[in-house]
Design a protein around this motif. Structure first.
Motif, PDB file in Angstrom:
ATOM      1  N   TYR A 164      13.404  -2.990   4.995  1.00 50.62           N
ATOM      2  CA  TYR A 164      12.438  -1.892   5.117  1.00 50.62           C
ATOM      3  C   TYR A 164      12.457  -0.992   3.880  1.00 50.62           C
ATOM      4  O   TYR A 164      11.406  -0.504   3.432  1.00 50.62           O
ATOM      5  N   SER A 165      13.651  -0.772   3.321  1.00 53.44           N
ATOM      6  CA  SER A 165      13.772   0.160   2.193  1.00 53.44           C
ATOM      7  C   SER A 165      13.009  -0.320   0.969  1.00 53.44           C
ATOM      8  O   SER A 165      12.650   0.473   0.097  1.00 53.44           O
ATOM      9  N   PHE A 166      12.740  -1.619   0.904  1.00 55.52           N
ATOM     10  CA  PHE A 166      12.019  -2.163  -0.242  1.00 55.52           C
ATOM     11  C   PHE A 166      10.528  -1.855  -0.170  1.00 55.52           C
ATOM     12  O   PHE A 166       9.842  -1.839  -1.188  1.00 55.52           O
ATOM     13  N   TYR A 167      10.011  -1.571   1.027  1.00 55.52           N
ATOM     14  CA  TYR A 167       8.565  -1.429   1.206  1.00 55.52           C
ATOM     15  C   TYR A 167       8.134  -0.072   1.776  1.00 55.52           C
ATOM     16  O   TYR A 167       6.976   0.316   1.605  1.00 55.52           O
ATOM     17  N   LEU A 168       9.025   0.628   2.464  1.00 50.50           N
ATOM     18  CA  LEU A 168       8.661   1.915   3.055  1.00 50.50           C
ATOM     19  C   LEU A 168       9.081   3.048   2.133  1.00 50.50           C
ATOM     20  O   LEU A 168      10.158   3.006   1.536  1.00 50.50           O
ATOM     21  N   ARG A 169       8.260   4.084   2.039  1.00 50.87           N
ATOM     22  CA  ARG A 169       8.525   5.200   1.134  1.00 50.87           C
ATOM     23  C   ARG A 169       8.386   6.526   1.881  1.00 50.87           C
ATOM     24  O   ARG A 169       7.713   6.625   2.913  1.00 50.87           O
ATOM     25  N   ASP A 170       9.013   7.540   1.339  1.00 47.80           N
ATOM     26  CA  ASP A 170       8.886   8.883   1.895  1.00 47.80           C
ATOM     27  C   ASP A 170       7.412   9.289   1.946  1.00 47.80           C
ATOM     28  O   ASP A 170       6.630   8.980   1.039  1.00 47.80           O
ATOM     29  N   GLY A 171       7.041   9.999   3.017  1.00 53.10           N
ATOM     30  CA  GLY A 171       5.685  10.497   3.146  1.00 53.10           C
ATOM     31  C   GLY A 171       4.721   9.519   3.783  1.00 53.10           C
ATOM     32  O   GLY A 171       3.555   9.866   4.001  1.00 53.10           O
ATOM     33  N   MET A 172       5.177   8.322   4.070  1.00 55.35           N
ATOM     34  CA  MET A 172       4.289   7.334   4.687  1.00 55.35           C
ATOM     35  C   MET A 172       4.026   7.653   6.152  1.00 55.35           C
ATOM     36  O   MET A 172       4.791   8.357   6.816  1.00 55.35           O
ATOM     37  N   SER A 173       2.931   7.074   6.653  1.00 59.54           N
ATOM     38  CA  SER A 173       2.601   7.123   8.072  1.00 59.54           C
ATOM     39  C   SER A 173       2.841   5.727   8.638  1.00 59.54           C
ATOM     40  O   SER A 173       2.246   4.756   8.163  1.00 59.54           O
ATOM     41  N   VAL A 174       3.730   5.616   9.641  1.00 54.36           N
ATOM     42  CA  VAL A 174       4.171   4.309  10.141  1.00 54.36           C
ATOM     43  C   VAL A 174       3.884   4.185  11.634  1.00 54.36           C
ATOM     44  O   VAL A 174       4.144   5.111  12.413  1.00 54.36           O
ATOM     45  N   LYS A 190      12.146   9.620   4.804  1.00 55.90           N
ATOM     46  CA  LYS A 190      11.476  10.769   5.412  1.00 55.90           C
ATOM     47  C   LYS A 190       9.982  10.459   5.556  1.00 55.90           C
ATOM     48  O   LYS A 190       9.213  10.613   4.610  1.00 55.90           O
ATOM     49  N   LEU A 191       9.612  10.035   6.743  1.00 59.66           N
ATOM     50  CA  LEU A 191       8.222   9.669   6.992  1.00 59.66           C
ATOM     51  C   LEU A 191       7.396  10.898   7.324  1.00 59.66           C
ATOM     52  O   LEU A 191       7.900  11.869   7.901  1.00 59.66           O
ATOM     53  N   ASN A 192       6.137  10.857   6.992  1.00 63.90           N
ATOM     54  CA  ASN A 192       5.223  11.928   7.359  1.00 63.90           C
ATOM     55  C   ASN A 192       4.867  11.845   8.839  1.00 63.90           C
ATOM     56  O   ASN A 192       4.703  12.869   9.518  1.00 63.90           O
ATOM     57  N   ARG A 193       4.764  10.600   9.347  1.00 58.87           N
ATOM     58  CA  ARG A 193       4.405  10.379  10.746  1.00 58.87           C
ATOM     59  C   ARG A 193       4.979   9.040  11.192  1.00 58.87           C
ATOM     60  O   ARG A 193       4.888   8.050  10.470  1.00 58.87           O
TER      61      ARG A 193
END
Length: 648
Positions: A164-174, A190-193
């Motif tokens: 997941y760390s390779f593709y998900l970034r802070d501020g994303m909506s998941v 740190k996801l936005n949503r």
């Protein structure tokens, strides 16, 4: 347990001495006497050294299966463990599963247990049996078992986090499908949503990452459309940067619909990541919930089956489909000692895999030089049509669009694409031997290419009568069918495509034109027979029906009387010339379609070569650079060596 110990003991004996299977001295004497007999005792003695080569062959086969089907350059751009690259997948032309493939043991009866499993063979699915019997209640099951935790091995959980760390970034909506108490997200993300869609509310409330949650049954769907839930629909389209769905596909009854809904929810370019574990990972906990596909298939097959859910949900609406083996090294390591392997199997962490793809971007504006790309993107989520049908109809639709004369006609055609599923809902009932898939695609394209066709109920009813799918009307389709019986199926399709759009307009003049056509067929054929006595009946019917249709079916062109005068003035040579042009047009159309397809393939090859060149330039630039982005901490760091920092 006793039988297991006996099996181990017998294997052990084989390693100690091959003499363990040899007959005693007394029995050897008896065997000598019986050597000339067909039932000599020594014929049953196992050959020596059979176990060692067998194990070596098994290991060689396992190693072949583990070889990645992805290039080194492709792997450099992805998370570790890439096993199947974007160009390695191969699919049958239609959805290859019947509904029994996604049932559970409690839902299976003798009738549907015996049904064939048409897995990835290209065969047509067998009819469903036992629908509604012993139906599994997903929400009830998971609520009743809500206290049972998955409890993944820490090494496996860490592998999912790293991926997941390779593709998900802070501020994303998941959006997380199949959400519960643990999402396996990177610790510092740190996801936005983070929207959780799961079966048990209290489990999602225990998940510290989830910002909002909904109890939705992923197995409750609208066939060929998506998840049946107002709450899910309210989440909107093009909303999320990523959809994650860990350890859930093994429990889905209708995976194609779930993946369709995920595609809609994603933003263009967004990624869907689907991790899953080996088939026996938690069978002791959730055995009753596993579907037949999960029980019957191997872990390698699970990866391809999961990939097929992407393919048959939105086709080319997904891009960059890839499969990963993210298993911990301890799970992948083979032990040469059979006894050790048997005794330690349960102590090793389970294997883990991921299949993922990104949502392709719709072609928003139509390029007159590349109409096919625009039409193709409009096909991605159309229900009813199989992937095979879409591939056949798209180039024909592009040609039909190019043949239209005015912008108004072209706009009408684009607005009527939604009628395609209605057309194919009828066509799939046709005999594929007499009415081929290519003919179905041609009929669909010809109908949509007619400015007067909009797929209204009257038009669809008359299309079915013309195809013989319902009783033909006594005043139109019955006589038309009888009088054109000698025409070829292809020519009948052309005539049908011209007649059907004339229905459903509520225009009195159009009604009169239809009456003039059906009443004028027999006199027209009689005139042609008298002028061309050597012409075969099939050509008579082809020439007469198309001449009559082109003149009298469109109100305002010619009356039946005017047409009769014009036809009577034609000589035999005139009629034969018209027929020859009509037949040459058919051949020219075939050649034009072939040239069109070859041109398309050449262009696709050119684009692929350009993409590979750009990718190589990117890789060369990466090799030459001195700093690199570290996704673990979100910082740009100086490279310590050519290989870069260690990812995991």
């Amino acid at each position: 347990m006793a039988s297991k110990r006996l099996s181990v003991a017998l294997i052990a004996c084989g390693f100690v001495s091959t003499h363990a299977f040899a007959p005693s001295a007394t029995s050897r004497g008896r065997a000598t006497v019986a050597e000339s007999s067909d039932t000599a005792l020594h014929a049953f003695a196992p050959p020596t050294l059979i176990i060692g080569p067998m194990i070596r062959r098994m290991k060689e086969e396992q190693e072949k299966k583990k070889m990645p089907m992805a290039g080194a350059n492709e792997a450099k751009n992805e998370a570790p463990g890439l096993r199947v690259g974007a160009n390695a997948w191969k699919w049958p032309p239609v959805w290859p599963y019947d509904s029994n493939f996604f049932k559970r043991k409690s839902e299976m009866n003798e009738k549907n247990q015996a049904a064939p499993m048409n897995i990835l063979t290209g065969q047509m699915p067998s009819p469903d049996a036992g629908e509604g019997e012993n139906e599994f209640n997903s929400l009830k099951y998971w609520e009743e078992n809500s206290d049972i935790k998955t409890n993944l091995d820490p090494k496996v959980a860490e592998k999912i986090k790293n991926h997941y760390s390779f593709y998900l970034r802070d501020g994303m909506s998941v959006l997380e499908l199949g959400a519960a108490e643990e999402s396996y997200l990177p610790d510092n993300l740190k996801l936005n949503r983070h929207v959780g869609v799961g079966a048990v509310k209290k489990q999602m409330e225990e998940n510290p990452s989830i910002t909002e949650s909904y109890v939705i049954d992923l197995n409750d769907v609208v066939a060929d459309e998506g998840i049946k839930s107002v709450e899910f629909s309210n989440l909107g389209n093009d909303t999320f940067d990523a959809v994650i769905m860990a350890n859930t596909i093994d429990f889905l009854n209708n995976p194609r619909e779930v993946f369709k809904s995920a595609w809609r929810a994603l933003k263009p370019g967004g990624i869907m990541i689907v991790p899953f574990l080996s088939k026996d990972a938690y069978v002791d906990k959730f055995d009753e919930a596993f579907t037949k596909q999960w029980r019957d298939m191997t872990d390698d097959q699970h990866m391809w089956v999961c990939g097929s859910f992407f393919q048959f949900s939105a086709g080319e609406g997904w891009e960059g489909l890839k499969g990963f083996d993210i298993s911990p090294e301890e799970a992948k390591k083979d032990d040469d000692n059979v006894l050790s392997k048997l005794s330690k199997k349960d102590e090793r962490p389970c294997e883990a895999f991921v299949v993922q793809a990104r949502k392709n971007c719709l072609v928003e504006e139509l390029d007159e030089d590349d109409v096919e790309s625009f039409i193709k993107s409009r096909m991605w989520m159309l229900p009813t049509l199989e992937d095979r049908d879409k591939k056949l109809v798209v180039p024909r639709l592009a040609r039909a669009y190019d043949a239209l004369q005015t912008d108004e006609e072209k706009e009408k055609m684009l607005q009527h694409f939604d009628a395609l599923p209605k057309i194919y809902a009828s066509l799939i009932r046709m005999d594929q031997f007499a009415f081929t898939f290519s003919m179905q695609a041609q009929l669909a394209a010809d109908l949509l290419g007619d400015p007067d066709f909009n797929g209204n109920d009257e038009q669809m009813k008359n299309m079915k009568m013309g195809l013989g799918l319902r009783k033909p009307s006594a005043d139109f389709w019955a006589p038309v069918g009888k009088l054109t019986a000698k025409m070829t199926p292809e020519d009948k399709v052309n005539l049908l495509a011209y007649i059907v759009p004339r229905f459903g307009s509520d225009d009195p003049a159009q009604k009169e034109a239809l009456e003039a056509f059906v009443s004028g067929l027999e006199p027209t054929f009689a005139v042609i027979r008298s002028k061309c006595p050597g012409m075969n009946e099939g050509d008579v019917q082809l020439l007469g029906s198309e001449l009559l249709a082109s003149e009298v079916l469109i109100p305002g062109r010619s009356t039946r009387e005017e047409f009769a005068i014009w036809l009577g003035a034609l000589a035999e040579d005139d009629l034969k010339t018209i027929l020859a042009k009509r037949k040459s047009f058919k051949e020219d159309a075939k050649l034009e379609l072939k040239a069109f397809q070859e041109e398309r393939e050449t262009e696709q090859k050119r684009l692929q070569e350009r993409r590979e060149m750009i990718q190589k330039q990117v890789m060369d630039a990466r090799e030459a650079r001195t700093v690199i982005f570290n996704p673990r901490n979100g910082k740009v760091e100086e490279l310590e060596k050519k290989g870069g920092f260690k990812m995991f």
